[in-house]
Every structure is written in structure tokens, then in C-alpha cells.
Enzyme design. Structure first.
Site, PDB file in Angstrom:
ATOM      1  N   CYS A 293      23.741  30.332 -39.547  1.00 24.89           N
ATOM      2  CA  CYS A 293      23.209  31.242 -38.528  1.00 24.89           C
ATOM      3  C   CYS A 293      21.784  31.696 -38.864  1.00 24.89           C
ATOM      4  O   CYS A 293      21.374  32.800 -38.518  1.00 24.89           O
ATOM      5  CB  CYS A 293      24.107  32.453 -38.367  1.00 24.89           C
ATOM      6  SG  CYS A 293      25.721  32.038 -37.709  1.00 24.89           S
ATOM      7  N   THR A 296      18.573  31.425 -44.023  1.00 24.99           N
ATOM      8  CA  THR A 296      17.407  30.945 -44.777  1.00 24.99           C
ATOM      9  C   THR A 296      16.120  31.255 -44.014  1.00 24.99           C
ATOM     10  O   THR A 296      15.140  31.740 -44.592  1.00 24.99           O
ATOM     11  CB  THR A 296      17.525  29.422 -45.044  1.00 24.99           C
ATOM     12  OG1 THR A 296      18.744  29.187 -45.736  1.00 24.99           O
ATOM     13  CG2 THR A 296      16.370  28.913 -45.881  1.00 24.99           C
ATOM     14  N   ASP A 309      20.952  33.381 -49.874  1.00 25.14           N
ATOM     15  CA  ASP A 309      22.394  33.201 -49.677  1.00 25.14           C
ATOM     16  C   ASP A 309      23.254  34.318 -50.266  1.00 25.14           C
ATOM     17  O   ASP A 309      24.196  34.751 -49.629  1.00 25.14           O
ATOM     18  CB  ASP A 309      22.830  31.855 -50.263  1.00 25.14           C
ATOM     19  CG  ASP A 309      24.182  31.392 -49.734  1.00 25.14           C
ATOM     20  OD1 ASP A 309      24.450  31.577 -48.538  1.00 25.14           O
ATOM     21  OD2 ASP A 309      24.971  30.852 -50.524  1.00 25.14           O
TER      22      ASP A 309
HETATM   23  C1  SPV Z   1      27.501  28.322 -46.893  1.00 24.51           C
HETATM   24  O1  SPV Z   1      28.150  27.505 -46.222  1.00 24.51           O
HETATM   25  O2  SPV Z   1      27.566  29.549 -46.705  1.00 24.51           O
HETATM   26  C2  SPV Z   1      26.603  27.848 -47.929  1.00 24.51           C
HETATM   27  C3  SPV Z   1      26.835  26.558 -48.493  1.00 24.51           C
HETATM   28  O3  SPV Z   1      25.759  28.578 -48.338  1.00 24.51           O
HETATM   29  S1  SPV Z   1      28.300  26.517 -49.342  1.00 24.51           S
HETATM   30  O4  SPV Z   1      27.994  26.177 -50.720  1.00 24.51           O
HETATM   31  O5  SPV Z   1      29.102  25.528 -48.678  1.00 24.51           O
HETATM   32  O6  SPV Z   1      28.944  27.801 -49.271  1.00 24.51           O
HETATM   33 MN    MN Z   2      26.167  30.665 -47.639  1.00 24.69          MN
END
Ligand code: SPV
Ligand code: MN
Length: 655
Positions: A293, A296, A309
Site C-alpha cells: 500500500c 516505501t 517497513d
Molecule cells: C510485507 O509483505 O509486508 C513485506 C515483505 O514487507 S515480507 O517479507 O513478505 O513481509
Molecule cells: Mn512489510
């Protein structure tokens, strides 16, 4: 209530090593001289026993102890190429990794918390009882690394020395996973013992890609053992399933904040970024949004990037909320990343000088990565997540196969970003004054609204909703997405909610440091506001304005319009900010579309939340009270003005 160290520690049970001496003996038998001398620098018995048991269970042919030196990093990169987990691209230091066609996101149906008897596990997650998990892991992981090299990496999730950092081991047979860990996390080989002593614990992650064949994917598993802070994952390669330093350990950090540090710490699915204010000040903002969403992009819209994140937060002795990023790199979705919206990121992706692991994008005939929404001429063919691709190609259901998978990503170090902040490496973190919550909401909430009190802010977080995205395999429809953190909350939502209230209402937060807590929504469409297109009402770059307005609000430089859902910006302030920040003429017409309250939609949303939370045992009454007040206020407005209430009417209603 969940308890640490309860039941059997599965890897120890399978490996059978229980003492420091036995562990050392195993190292002497299995490791060559160089690696033996490296592991001998690690002296913490629990750490050593975990590593030894991982070896005893997985039975690798060779073991590489990664010290994080330049030559070790180079060795891991070379191994990823030799094993063909990654392929070189023409751009120097760029490689491409493909996950299996059907493993392009987190495999939530095969992801389990290991549960002890009587433990509460989130209603949104799968659980497996400990004995059953033990059997499955024993079956599938015993000998899984035969013929392979095990790489053992030591990391610090966060700057070493920080109160909210966590040491973690990443043990894997995948050089791609290890390579990614080196880019995304701070190598902590030199400080590991010290950090484990200081913090009193560490996380362990054990992974193997197995034979990496499509036919093994039904047998892929991701297990999280909360009691022993250990993850197990096998027969998979997508980083969200394998690099469990990321979301696997984030889940343990959520546990820590809810069950060990309640009211004093949080572990959130949030970006952290700094916004320039007047007189050279920087105001730090952390924001939650579900995967896929634009988290980033929002982080990148700030002037001083810290993370995109995850955030670990705490209240310091001066009463301010501090945040650190447990990561130091970006595993970012590339769809819709282009020069217009993300110039800093594009520079790293399109110009030489930065190490990048691409995943699941299209590699065109010239070896150039291409993805949907990059704003460049579209290639006609190439190689993508499902093999050779030509434009117009359809899958077995007759559906057109996109050029690049919507969950295609790039992995790179944040230090390469022009706007990476020096503060990101500070163990003290950054003083966080603005907290935002957002999701993909095409028709209900305005672009920005602000809680009048911290408990209302907590409820904004609790009520995030979002259209499904590509980050989870098989997800569709509109979903509730509490705090955008729900997939990573191991225990009950009631406990998590309580921890949120206790943190944000903590009296130790100084009066002048109470954060501005806001909802953000940049997904409103023309269609939802009387137009006919599905296009967004705003533009991506407008987010800079919403954040700037919140920045000004945090320093009392703007005033706001009151409404039942919270405070809304005034037209004149936005007009000025649009002009000075993104050089746009903001019109009254757009303002009215964006900030009028569509009462029926909002009330329906509140009803949906109330119904859903009513099914969760133990949810604090406070949440229901706040939502009821909001609904009553909205219905009163409706009686007076009808179902669409403009900002002018809101101001008038205050008189
Ligand atoms: C997410 O999907 O929220 C990510 C990548 O940041 S993961 O490592 O799949 O969680
Ligand atoms: Mn994530």
C-alpha cells in the site's frame, strides 16, 4: 497467555545437543579450521547450542560461519551465483532471483504458530500444537541440507547498543537468503555475545530451500515457535517466507512488546521518515500501512529516510517516543516505482553503483529489469516469474499474465539512498512526533484526519482497512487490517489493543511530546466522489503535503476543523503547502471532494468494525465507546446536513 521456554525446544529435541561441551565437540567434528576458529569466538552457551543443534538436524555437507567481512560477503554473493539462486545482470552488482511461480508472496496457508496447550493465538493466524509441529519438522528438516552448505549469520535487528534492538541468527542453506540478510540487516558477528548478554535473549531462524521444486511447494512450511523465539522454514524461497529475520522475528518482537514490555515498547509494521519543518527542524514520523500500500513511497517522500517497513519504539527518560528501524535496507515492491514518484529509489535501480538483488521482475532481451508502472517503454518479451514471457500471453484460466509480478521487489542497502538519514544508525533512535495509519480505501475516509486524543489514535490504527494486495498468496477482497500489523500479531488482538492503549496513554510521555496520530488515505477515487473514473483523486506526490501538514500541526502552526472522526485540515493551509511543497494549485473543488464526510460510508465502516471486534474476546470497551461516539456524531450531522457534509458545514456545526 503465552510463556517463554514452555514445552520442548524443537531443534534441541531433534538435534539432541544440550551442553556447551557437546556443541563444541560437534563443531570440531564438522567444521574446517577456519570456520572452527570463527565459531569459537562465540561463547554464549545458548547461542552455541542452537547452532550446533541446527547442524545436527539439517546435516549440511559444509558449514560457513559468516563474519560479515567484505570477503565473506563476496563469498556469499559468489555462492548465490554458482548455485544459480541469482543470475548476474549487465548492470554491475545487479542480480536477479526468481521465486517459484506459485510462491510469489507469503504462504499464509502454510504458516503456523507453534502452540502450547491453552495458549491464545491470534484469530487471524494458523496454529499447530507443539507435538505435531515437532513431528513435521523432524520429518521434513532432518537431513534437509545434505549436499549443501549451511551459512550461519549473526545479526543485530537495530543499531547495536539500542534498547530496542534484538540479536538474531539466520541459519540457511540458501545463499540468496544469506545475501539478502547481509543487505537488509546489520551484521553483528563481532558484538553478538555482548548483545545477547545485554538484552538477555536472541532470535533464531533456520531455513532451507530444500530441492526448490514446484512439486515440493505443498510441503513448504513456515513455523514460528514463540516459546523459544525460533523459526523454521523449508521448501520455499520467497524472502517473506525464508528470511525470517524480517517478519518472523518481527512477530517475536510484537510478543515482546505486548507481553514483556507492555506500555513501554511497541513493535510496528511502520516506516520511519523525517520531515523538514520551519527553521531547520526535522520532525520524525512513523507510519503503518499494509503490505503493498505504498509504505516505501511514503517513507521516501520524507526528507530524511530511516526505514520503510518496521519500527521498534519506546518511551525514553525525557518523555519522548523514540523509534529505530530493525533493518538497514529495503525489500521494496517496485510496481509503480518511477522517476516521477520515487526519484531517489529510481536512481539506485537505474544507475550503476549500488548492489541490487531484483526479484520476480521481467528481465528484457537486453538484461534490463522491467516492471509495471515504471514509466518506461514496455518490452514485448523477456523472462519473468513464470518463465519466458511475451506480451498478451495468458495463463491456464485465460487471464493475461502481467509483465512483472505485482509483488516484484528490489533488495538494496538504505545507505545508498540520497536521503538516508545519519540518525538511522543512532542507538537512541529518532524522536517520533507523528504517527500515521493508512490502507487502500477507495471510497470512505478523507486523505488525512487526526485523532483528538491518543486513545482515538489507537482506534484509527485498529480500524485500518485495505483492499487485498499481492503480498499474500491467494488474498482477495477488502479486509480489515488492524494497525497493518495483524499478520504479525501472534497473540490475541485484545492483548495487542491493550498494549497500544497503555503505550500511547502512558503518563511518561511528556505533554509536549504526545504524538499527532492520524489516518492517511491516498486511494480515494473520482468514482467515489461523483466522477466516473477509477483514477485516484490525488497524486502520489501529494503525500508530501499530507505529511507536511501533520508536521505543522505537531508544532501548532496550523489549526484544524473539528469533526466526529477527528481534526481535518483547512483549505488555506493546504493551498499554501501544495504550492510551496509540490508546486501545485490546490482547488476548492478538489478540497471539497477530498474532505467532505460521506456519512453513510463512514458509518457502514464503523458498523463493520464494531461487528468484527465484537467477535474478538476481551476487546477493551474503550474501542466500542469511541466508535459509538463517532457514529452518534456522524448521524447527528446527517440529520442536519444530509449524507454528504462539507468542511464548511463542519465548521458551521461547531458554532
Ligand atoms: C510485507 O509483505 O509486508 C513485506 C515483505 O514487507 S515480507 O517479507 O513478505 O513481509
Ligand atoms: Mn512489510
Amino acid at each position: 497467555m503465552f510463556q517463554k521456554h514452555k514445552g520442548l525446544d524443537i531443534v534441541v529435541e531433534i538435534g539432541g545437543i544440550t551442553t556447551f561441551q557437546e556443541a563444541m565437540q560437534l563443531f570440531e567434528n564438522k567444521l574446517d579450521e577456519t570456520n572452527l576458529s570463527r565459531i569459537q569466538k562465540i561463547t554464549h552457551p545458548e547461542v552455541v547450542i542452537k547452532i550446533a543443534n541446527s547442524i545436527a538436524m539439517c546435516k549440511p555437507d559444509a558449514i560457513f560461519i559468516n563474519t560479515g567481512s567484505d570477503s565473506d560477503k563476496a563469498y556469499i554473493r559468489k555462492m548465490a551465483l554458482q548455485k544459480e539462486e541469482e543470475k548476474k545482470l549487465p548492470m554491475p552488482d545487479h542480480t536477479i532471483h526468481f521465486d517459484l511461480k506459485d510462491e510469489q508472496g507469503r504462504i499464509i496457508d502454510r504458516t503456523f504458530y507453534i502452540a502450547n496447550e491453552g495458549e491464545d493465538i491470534s484469530s487471524l493466524a494458523n496454529k499447530m500444537d507443539r507435538p505435531e509441529a515437532l513431528t513435521d519438522i523432524r520429518d521434513k528438516m532432518t537431513g534437509i541440507m545434505q549436499g549443501k552448505t549451511m551459512i550461519v549469520g549473526f545479526y543485530s535487528r537495530g543499531p547495536a547498543g539500542s534498547l530496542a534492538s534484538n540479536p538474531a541468527l539466520e541459519i540457511t542453506s540458501s545463499a540468496y537468503v544469506s545475501h539478502s540478510a547481509e543487505i537488509l540487516y546489520r551484521n553483528g558477528y563481532d558484538v553478538f555475545d555482548k548483545e545477547v548478554d545485554r538484552l538477555g535473549h536472541f532470535y533464531t531462524n533456520i531455513h532451507s530451500e530444500g530441492l526448490n521444486r514446484p512439486e515440493d511447494l505443498p510441503n513448504a512450511r513456515v513455523y514460528m515457535d514463540r516459546s523459544f523465539q525460533t523459526t523454521y522454514s523449508f521448501n520455499c524461497t520467497y524472502a517473506g517466507n525464508t528470511l525470517l529475520l524480517k517478519k518472523g522475528n518481527h512477530r517475536f518482537s510484537v510478543d515482546r512488546s505486548v507481553y514483556e514490555k507492555r506500555g513501554n515498547e511497541l513493535a510496528e509494521h511502520m516506516f520511519i521518515t523525517g520531515i523538514n519543518g520551519t527553521g531547520g527542524r526535522i520532525t520524525w514520523c512513523a507510519g503503518a500501512a499494509p503490505s503493498g500500500c505504498g509504505k516505501t513511497t511514503t517513507a521516501m517522500a520524507g526528507n530524511h529516510f530511516v526505514g520503510d517497513d518496521l519500527a521498534q519504539m519506546w518511551i525514553d527518560e525525557n518523555g519522548s517516543i523514540r523509534s529505530i528501524n530493525p533493518e538497514c535496507g529495503i525489500f521494496g515492491i517496485v510496481e509503480d516505482v518511477n522517476w516521477e514518484g520515487d526519484p531517489y529509489l529510481m536512481k539506485l535501480l537505474r544507475e550503476p553503483g549500488t548492489e541490487v538483488i531484483w526479484s520476480n521482475v521481467l528481465i528484457d532481451e537486453n538484461g534490463v529489469p522491467q516492471w509495471t508502472g515504471n514509466g518506461e517503454p514496455l518490452p514485448q518479451k523477456g523472462r519473468n516469474f513464470q518463465g519466458e514471457w511475451t506480451k498478451g500471453m495468458t495463463d491456464e484460466h485465460g487471464k493475461e499474465i502481467p509483465m512483472s509480478h505485482p509483488n516484484s521487489r528490489c533488495t538494496l542497502t538504505s545507505s545508498a539512498l540520497e536521503n538516508y538519514s545519519d540518525f538511522a544508525e543512532s542507538p537512541k533512535g529518532v524522536e517520533t512526533r507523528v504517527i500515521t495509519y493508512s490502507g487502500r480505501d477507495s471510497n470512505t475516509m478523507p486523505p488525512v484526519w487526526v485523532a483528538t486524543k491518543p486513545d482515538h489514535g489507537v482506534v484509527i490504527g485498529a480500524c485500518i482497512v485495505s483492499a487485498a494486495t499481492a503480498t499474500e498468496v491467494g488474498a482477495t477482497g477488502v479486509k480489515r487490517s488492524p494497525w497493518a500489523n495483524a499478520p504479525f500479531i501472534p497473540g490475541s488482538l485484545a492483548d495487542y489493543l491493550d498494549a497500544q492503549f497503555k503505550f500511547f496513554e502512558n503518563k511518561q510521555i511528556a505533554k509536549d511530546k504526545i504524538p499527532v496520530m492520524a489516518g492517511l488515505n491516498y486511494f480515494l477515487t473520482h468514482e467515489a466522489r461523483g466522477g466516473s473514473s477509477k483514477k485516484l483523486l490525488g497524486e502520489k506526490k501529494d503525500v508530501k503535503v499530507w505529511l507536511a501538514w501533520l508536521e505543522r500541526l505537531a508544532h501548532n502552526e496550523v489549526s484544524a476543523i473539528q469533526s466526529p472522526i477527528g481534526h481535518l485540515p483547512k483549505f488555506d493551509d493546504l493551498c499554501r503547502l501544495f504550492k510551496s511543497i509540490v508546486d501545485k494549485e490546490y482547488t476548492q473543488e478538489l478540497y471539497i471532494k477530498q474532505f467532505s464526510l460521506y456519512i453513510d460510508n463512514i458509518v457502514a465502516r464503523i458498523d463493520m468494525q464494531v461487528q468484527a471486534y465484537a467477535k474478538e474476546p476481551g476487546i477493551s470497551e474503550k474501542l466500542f465507546d469511541i466508535l459509538k461516539d463517532q457514529k452518534d456524531g456522524l448521524l447527528a450531522l446527517k440529520t442536519r446536513y444530509g449524507s454528504v457534509v462539507t468542511p464548511t458545514q463542519l465548521e458551521e456545526s461547531q458554532d
